[in-house]
Design an enzyme around this catalytic site. Structure first.
Site, mmCIF file in Angstrom:
data_model
loop_
_atom_site.group_PDB
_atom_site.id
_atom_site.type_symbol
_atom_site.label_atom_id
_atom_site.label_comp_id
_atom_site.label_asym_id
_atom_site.label_seq_id
_atom_site.Cartn_x
_atom_site.Cartn_y
_atom_site.Cartn_z
ATOM 1 N N TYR A 103 0.837 -1.193 0.000
ATOM 2 C CA TYR A 103 0.000 0.000 0.000
ATOM 3 C C TYR A 103 0.877 1.250 0.000
ATOM 4 C CZ TYR A 103 -3.735 -3.224 1.088
ATOM 5 O OH TYR A 103 -4.622 -4.254 1.034
ATOM 6 N N ASN B 139 -13.023 0.262 -5.096
ATOM 7 C CA ASN B 139 -12.666 -0.159 -6.440
ATOM 8 C C ASN B 139 -13.838 -0.346 -7.396
ATOM 9 O OD1 ASN B 139 -11.592 -1.257 -8.672
ATOM 10 N ND2 ASN B 139 -10.500 -2.897 -7.639
ATOM 11 N N CYS C 109 -6.596 -6.007 -7.228
ATOM 12 C CA CYS C 109 -6.375 -5.436 -5.904
ATOM 13 C C CYS C 109 -5.821 -6.455 -4.919
ATOM 14 C CB CYS C 109 -7.654 -4.817 -5.358
ATOM 15 S SG CYS C 109 -9.148 -5.282 -6.187
ATOM 16 N N HIS C 110 -5.900 -7.714 -5.264
ATOM 17 C CA HIS C 110 -5.389 -8.744 -4.336
ATOM 18 C C HIS C 110 -3.864 -8.807 -4.353
ATOM 19 C CE1 HIS C 110 -5.720 -10.681 -8.279
ATOM 20 N NE2 HIS C 110 -4.687 -11.393 -7.897
ATOM 21 N N GLU D 27 -1.172 -17.636 -7.840
ATOM 22 C CA GLU D 27 -0.290 -16.925 -8.758
ATOM 23 C C GLU D 27 1.169 -17.277 -8.513
ATOM 24 O OE1 GLU D 27 -1.176 -12.802 -8.682
ATOM 25 O OE2 GLU D 27 -3.102 -13.068 -9.666
#
Length: 99
Positions: free
Chosen positions: A22, A45, A53-54, A80
Site C-alpha cells: 500500500y 474499487n 487489488c489482491h 499466482e
DNA sequence: CGTAGGGCGAAGC
DNA sequence: TGCTTCGCCCTAC
C-alpha cells in the site's frame, strides 16, 4: 487525473506472481503517506475485475484486508505462485514488484 | 463545506 | 516480539 486513477494504473503494472504494498503504491502516485487512501480506493474499487487489488499487501508482507475476504485474497495469491505462511508471504520481498 | 473513516504505517510500550 | 496509539491523505457522505 484523479489519484485513484493513477493507483489503478500503477497496480495494473504489477505482473502476476508479484505484489506491491500500500505504501509503495502510494509513493508511486506521489503520495508520501497515502497508504490509507490506497486501501480506501481499493475498497471502493469500481473495477474489481480489471484491477488486481489482491496483489496489494501490507508493508510487512502480511496479506492485509480484502473487500471480498482475506481468505479469497490469500488463495488467489498462492494461485499466482506466491507462498503464503499463515497470513504472510514467505518470500514476499523476493516477489515484491518495484515501480 | 465539514466531518468521519479506511483493505495502512511507523513508533511507542 | 506483539499489541496499542497516533498520524497521515483522500474520498465519500
Amino acid at each position: 487525473m484523479k489519484i485513484e486513477e493513477k493507483i489503478y494504473r500503477k497496480l495494473l503494472e504489477v505482473p502476476s506472481g508479484h505484489v506491491t504494498t500500500y505504501g509503495d503504491l502510494a509513493k508511486a502516485v506521489n503520495l508520501k503517506n497515502g497508504q490509507r487512501v490506497v486501501g480506501q480506493i481499493m475498497k471502493k474499487n469500481p473495477f474489481p475485475v480489471i484491477v488486481p487489488c489482491h496483489r496489494v499487501v501490507k508493508s510487512d508482507g502480511t496479506i492485509g484486508g480484502y473487500a471480498y475476504g482475506s481468505e479469497r485474497k490469500k488463495h488467489m495469491l498462492s494461485k499466482e505462485g506466491l507462498k503464503i505462511n499463515n497470513d504472510k508471504i514467505s518470500d514476499f520481498k523476493k516477489n515484491l514488484f518495484r515501480f
